[in-house]
Design a protein around this motif. Structure first.
Motif, PDB file in Angstrom:
ATOM      1  N   GLN A   1      15.636  10.840  -3.351  1.00  0.00           N
ATOM      2  CA  GLN A   1      16.681  11.046  -2.351  1.00  0.00           C
ATOM      3  C   GLN A   1      17.866  10.098  -2.547  1.00  0.00           C
ATOM      4  O   GLN A   1      18.919  10.298  -1.949  1.00  0.00           O
ATOM      5  CB  GLN A   1      16.106  10.854  -0.938  1.00  0.00           C
ATOM      6  CG  GLN A   1      15.126  11.941  -0.512  1.00  0.00           C
ATOM      7  CD  GLN A   1      14.484  11.628   0.827  1.00  0.00           C
ATOM      8  OE1 GLN A   1      13.845  10.597   1.008  1.00  0.00           O
ATOM      9  NE2 GLN A   1      14.654  12.530   1.779  1.00  0.00           N
ATOM     10  N   LEU A   2      17.695   9.096  -3.374  1.00  0.00           N
ATOM     11  CA  LEU A   2      18.781   8.151  -3.634  1.00  0.00           C
ATOM     12  C   LEU A   2      19.958   8.853  -4.298  1.00  0.00           C
ATOM     13  O   LEU A   2      19.785   9.602  -5.257  1.00  0.00           O
ATOM     14  CB  LEU A   2      18.305   7.012  -4.540  1.00  0.00           C
ATOM     15  CG  LEU A   2      17.333   5.991  -3.954  1.00  0.00           C
ATOM     16  CD1 LEU A   2      16.847   5.043  -5.048  1.00  0.00           C
ATOM     17  CD2 LEU A   2      17.988   5.201  -2.823  1.00  0.00           C
TER      18      LEU A   2
ATOM     19  N   LEU B   1      13.532   4.151 -13.386  1.00  0.00           N
ATOM     20  CA  LEU B   1      13.043   4.667 -12.099  1.00  0.00           C
ATOM     21  C   LEU B   1      12.964   6.195 -12.090  1.00  0.00           C
ATOM     22  O   LEU B   1      12.505   6.784 -11.105  1.00  0.00           O
ATOM     23  CB  LEU B   1      13.969   4.200 -10.970  1.00  0.00           C
ATOM     24  CG  LEU B   1      13.879   2.724 -10.581  1.00  0.00           C
ATOM     25  CD1 LEU B   1      15.037   2.341  -9.661  1.00  0.00           C
ATOM     26  CD2 LEU B   1      12.549   2.401  -9.914  1.00  0.00           C
ATOM     27  N   ASN B   2      13.480   6.816 -13.159  1.00  0.00           N
ATOM     28  CA  ASN B   2      13.476   8.275 -13.286  1.00  0.00           C
ATOM     29  C   ASN B   2      14.305   8.953 -12.190  1.00  0.00           C
ATOM     30  O   ASN B   2      13.938  10.005 -11.676  1.00  0.00           O
ATOM     31  CB  ASN B   2      12.036   8.815 -13.267  1.00  0.00           C
ATOM     32  CG  ASN B   2      11.936  10.234 -13.800  1.00  0.00           C
ATOM     33  OD1 ASN B   2      12.721  10.644 -14.658  1.00  0.00           O
ATOM     34  ND2 ASN B   2      10.991  11.005 -13.283  1.00  0.00           N
ATOM     35  N   ILE B   3      15.432   8.323 -11.842  1.00  0.00           N
ATOM     36  CA  ILE B   3      16.327   8.939 -10.852  1.00  0.00           C
ATOM     37  C   ILE B   3      17.606   9.458 -11.507  1.00  0.00           C
ATOM     38  O   ILE B   3      18.508   9.944 -10.816  1.00  0.00           O
ATOM     39  CB  ILE B   3      16.661   7.968  -9.702  1.00  0.00           C
ATOM     40  CG1 ILE B   3      17.284   6.668 -10.232  1.00  0.00           C
ATOM     41  CG2 ILE B   3      15.415   7.672  -8.881  1.00  0.00           C
ATOM     42  CD1 ILE B   3      17.727   5.710  -9.134  1.00  0.00           C
ATOM     43  N   VAL B   4      17.692   9.342 -12.826  1.00  0.00           N
ATOM     44  CA  VAL B   4      18.742  10.001 -13.606  1.00  0.00           C
ATOM     45  C   VAL B   4      18.074  10.728 -14.774  1.00  0.00           C
ATOM     46  O   VAL B   4      17.129  10.197 -15.370  1.00  0.00           O
ATOM     47  CB  VAL B   4      19.801   9.005 -14.131  1.00  0.00           C
ATOM     48  CG1 VAL B   4      20.673   8.472 -13.027  1.00  0.00           C
ATOM     49  CG2 VAL B   4      19.157   7.857 -14.906  1.00  0.00           C
ATOM     50  N   PRO B   5      18.509  11.946 -15.080  1.00  0.00           N
ATOM     51  CA  PRO B   5      19.492  12.748 -14.339  1.00  0.00           C
ATOM     52  C   PRO B   5      19.007  13.008 -12.916  1.00  0.00           C
ATOM     53  O   PRO B   5      17.813  13.192 -12.671  1.00  0.00           O
ATOM     54  CB  PRO B   5      19.573  14.049 -15.138  1.00  0.00           C
ATOM     55  CG  PRO B   5      18.981  13.741 -16.477  1.00  0.00           C
ATOM     56  CD  PRO B   5      17.967  12.689 -16.238  1.00  0.00           C
ATOM     57  N   SER B   6      19.946  13.046 -11.998  1.00  0.00           N
ATOM     58  CA  SER B   6      19.604  13.183 -10.590  1.00  0.00           C
ATOM     59  C   SER B   6      19.170  14.605 -10.252  1.00  0.00           C
ATOM     60  O   SER B   6      19.752  15.580 -10.722  1.00  0.00           O
ATOM     61  CB  SER B   6      20.811  12.810  -9.729  1.00  0.00           C
ATOM     62  OG  SER B   6      20.546  13.041  -8.368  1.00  0.00           O
ATOM     63  N   ARG B   7      18.131  14.677  -9.429  1.00  0.00           N
ATOM     64  CA  ARG B   7      17.699  15.973  -8.891  1.00  0.00           C
ATOM     65  C   ARG B   7      18.337  16.219  -7.523  1.00  0.00           C
ATOM     66  O   ARG B   7      18.103  17.241  -6.889  1.00  0.00           O
ATOM     67  CB  ARG B   7      16.175  16.010  -8.784  1.00  0.00           C
ATOM     68  CG  ARG B   7      15.495  15.966 -10.150  1.00  0.00           C
ATOM     69  CD  ARG B   7      13.984  16.008 -10.044  1.00  0.00           C
ATOM     70  NE  ARG B   7      13.428  14.792  -9.477  1.00  0.00           N
ATOM     71  CZ  ARG B   7      13.211  13.675 -10.175  1.00  0.00           C
ATOM     72  NH1 ARG B   7      13.520  13.632 -11.461  1.00  0.00           N
ATOM     73  NH2 ARG B   7      12.681  12.616  -9.601  1.00  0.00           N
ATOM     74  N   ASN B   8      19.153  15.271  -7.098  1.00  0.00           N
ATOM     75  CA  ASN B   8      19.856  15.376  -5.821  1.00  0.00           C
ATOM     76  C   ASN B   8      21.092  16.263  -6.001  1.00  0.00           C
ATOM     77  O   ASN B   8      21.849  16.098  -6.962  1.00  0.00           O
ATOM     78  CB  ASN B   8      20.265  13.963  -5.366  1.00  0.00           C
ATOM     79  CG  ASN B   8      20.700  13.895  -3.927  1.00  0.00           C
ATOM     80  OD1 ASN B   8      21.449  14.752  -3.476  1.00  0.00           O
ATOM     81  ND2 ASN B   8      20.261  12.866  -3.229  1.00  0.00           N
ATOM     82  N   THR B   9      21.312  17.187  -5.091  1.00  0.00           N
ATOM     83  CA  THR B   9      22.472  18.082  -5.209  1.00  0.00           C
ATOM     84  C   THR B   9      23.785  17.317  -5.147  1.00  0.00           C
ATOM     85  O   THR B   9      24.813  17.796  -5.613  1.00  0.00           O
ATOM     86  CB  THR B   9      22.446  19.144  -4.096  1.00  0.00           C
ATOM     87  OG1 THR B   9      22.403  18.488  -2.816  1.00  0.00           O
ATOM     88  CG2 THR B   9      21.225  20.041  -4.246  1.00  0.00           C
ATOM     89  N   ASN B  10      23.744  16.126  -4.571  1.00  0.00           N
ATOM     90  CA  ASN B  10      24.944  15.294  -4.455  1.00  0.00           C
ATOM     91  C   ASN B  10      25.174  14.456  -5.707  1.00  0.00           C
ATOM     92  O   ASN B  10      26.169  13.741  -5.802  1.00  0.00           O
ATOM     93  CB  ASN B  10      24.815  14.387  -3.220  1.00  0.00           C
ATOM     94  CG  ASN B  10      26.136  13.781  -2.801  1.00  0.00           C
ATOM     95  OD1 ASN B  10      27.177  14.440  -2.891  1.00  0.00           O
ATOM     96  ND2 ASN B  10      26.105  12.539  -2.361  1.00  0.00           N
ATOM     97  N   GLY B  11      24.223  14.530  -6.671  1.00  0.00           N
ATOM     98  CA  GLY B  11      24.333  13.663  -7.831  1.00  0.00           C
ATOM     99  C   GLY B  11      23.991  12.229  -7.456  1.00  0.00           C
ATOM    100  O   GLY B  11      23.470  11.961  -6.375  1.00  0.00           O
ATOM    101  N   ILE B  12      24.282  11.301  -8.343  1.00  0.00           N
ATOM    102  CA  ILE B  12      23.999   9.892  -8.066  1.00  0.00           C
ATOM    103  C   ILE B  12      25.055   9.024  -8.730  1.00  0.00           C
ATOM    104  O   ILE B  12      25.552   9.341  -9.814  1.00  0.00           O
ATOM    105  CB  ILE B  12      22.585   9.499  -8.551  1.00  0.00           C
ATOM    106  CG1 ILE B  12      22.230   8.081  -8.093  1.00  0.00           C
ATOM    107  CG2 ILE B  12      22.455   9.636 -10.068  1.00  0.00           C
ATOM    108  CD1 ILE B  12      20.766   7.725  -8.284  1.00  0.00           C
ATOM    109  N   ILE B  13      25.413   7.935  -8.068  1.00  0.00           N
ATOM    110  CA  ILE B  13      26.336   6.937  -8.609  1.00  0.00           C
ATOM    111  C   ILE B  13      25.536   5.664  -8.842  1.00  0.00           C
ATOM    112  O   ILE B  13      24.886   5.154  -7.912  1.00  0.00           O
ATOM    113  CB  ILE B  13      27.497   6.648  -7.642  1.00  0.00           C
ATOM    114  CG1 ILE B  13      28.318   7.914  -7.386  1.00  0.00           C
ATOM    115  CG2 ILE B  13      28.382   5.534  -8.184  1.00  0.00           C
ATOM    116  CD1 ILE B  13      29.363   7.740  -6.290  1.00  0.00           C
TER     117      ILE B  13
END
Length: 369
Positions: free
Chosen positions: A50-51, A76-88
């Motif tokens: 969710q980050l 942390l496996n948060i990129v590539p983001s699965r969040n529709t908002n992407g991640i910074i």
């Protein structure tokens, strides 16, 4: 405390996590991963995926990573983001102020860049480094490349500031040492601090000399460790957390406001009072939050060396200009009368022992306050 800006919409700290402070076998990046995971777990039903924001601080023990935030996000496996908002993801470095700067940056990312859930993490493994390697890396990071002076540059630089202040007649050598005594007395009462027994003034003044007016027990205590906080927008809290979780979250800390001011990396010549920037940063923070020094219940002040602590006391308004040493001596004398114990009401500063006594994983200590 509540100020005049409470009617605004504020970013809120909804999760925290920290590893133990100690010498360990884990790298700085592993410690940071653990801290983020603990912070996520501290808020029920929160998930890493969710980050949409991550801010980290460079680690001295791992200078090989040119983009530490991207490296950590990959681990942390948060990129590539699965969040529709992407991640910074961002790496931020303002020295010992980095965690506070990161907190303000997270607030800006939420207010102006569309982020809703931002993790801030800092950590290092400097205690596990060989002392020679630590001093060499620190000299490279903070020294003047054109200088011919011998290291270690950090304690010798702060020593110059301390001796300049002593020469002005507004500070004594004993008052500097009293800072370390007070911090050790605070740390001895904190379960996570590395310093378990308070120092005496004699011990501080007779510990191994590092510079002319700086001894070993007046240097930040090296430590391995990491800490993280999770900052969320009000919209994220309303839309993603259960009612039971929300009821406790709404009483969690909000970011009222902050201030920053930058100074020189090492003491300029000739030296003058303009080197100190804490007063400017504090003035901005008080204005942004609608508060004054009298409204604050607790002060977390940077104390890598006693002179930093003393100038910070003056900068935030606990002591008048050029009277920080006298303020410290008054607190020391009061603690002597009370068997070494000061209540938080009497001494609302660094109740954990600060960098001098709790432990200092390089630029991460502000996270542990």
């Amino acid at each position: 405390k509540r100020g005049s800006n409470m009617s605004k919409i504020f970013s809120r700290i909804i999760g925290t996590g920290m590893t133990k402070l100690n010498r360990g076998n884990e790298s700085a990046s592993i410690l940071k991963q653990h801290a983020v995971e603990l912070a996520i777990q501290s808020c029920k039903h929160l998930r890493l995926d969710q980050l949409d924001g991550l801010i980290t601080v460079p680690s001295l023990a791992e200078p090989r990573y040119c983009t530490p935030a991207h490296f950590l996000a990959t681990k942390l496996n948060i990129v590539p983001s699965r969040n529709t908002n992407g991640i910074i993801v961002r790496t931020l470095d303002t020295g010992g102020a980095s965690p506070v700067s990161a907190l303000l940056e997270a607030d800006r990312m939420i207010k102006y860049e569309g982020c809703s859930l931002v993790a801030i993490v800092a950590g290092d493994a400097v205690l596990s480094m060989e002392t020679e390697d630590f001093l060499r890396y620190a000299d490279i990071a903070c020294g003047d490349p054109d200088s011919t002076e011998d290291g270690p540059v950090i304690p010798k630089g702060y020593n110059k500031i301390a001796e300049w202040q002593i020469a002005q007649g507004t500070l004594t050598r004993e008052q500097l040492a009293m800072v370390s005594v007070l911090m050790s007395r605070q740390a001895a009462r904190h379960p996570y601090a590395l310093t378990k027994r308070p120092h005496t003034l004699h011990e501080v003044l007779h510990s191994p000399r590092v510079a002319d007016s700086t001894n070993l027990l007046e240097c930040a205590r090296r430590a391995d460790g990491a800490a993280a906080v999770i900052v969320a927008s009000p919209e994220f809290i309303r839309e993603n957390l259960s009612d039971n979780t929300k009821s406790s979250i709404w009483s969690s800390p909000v970011i009222l406001g902050g201030g920053e001011a930058s100074g020189a990396l090492y003491p300029p010549q000739p030296f003058n009072e303009n080197f100190f920037t804490c007063k400017t940063a504090a003035k901005k923070a008080y204005k942004a939050s609608g508060l004054t020094a009298k409204d604050i219940d607790y002060f977390g002040l940077y104390d890598c060396f006693p002179i930093c602590f003393i100038k910070a006391l003056e900068g935030v308004g606990l002591a008048e200009a050029n009277s920080g040493g006298r303020w410290v001596e008054d607190m020391y004398n009061l603690s002597e009368l009370q068997k070494g114990v000061l209540s938080p009401d009497q001494f609302p500063v660094n109740t954990h022992g600060g960098l001098l006594a709790m432990g200092s994983p390089w630029e991460a200590p502000a996270m542990f306050r």
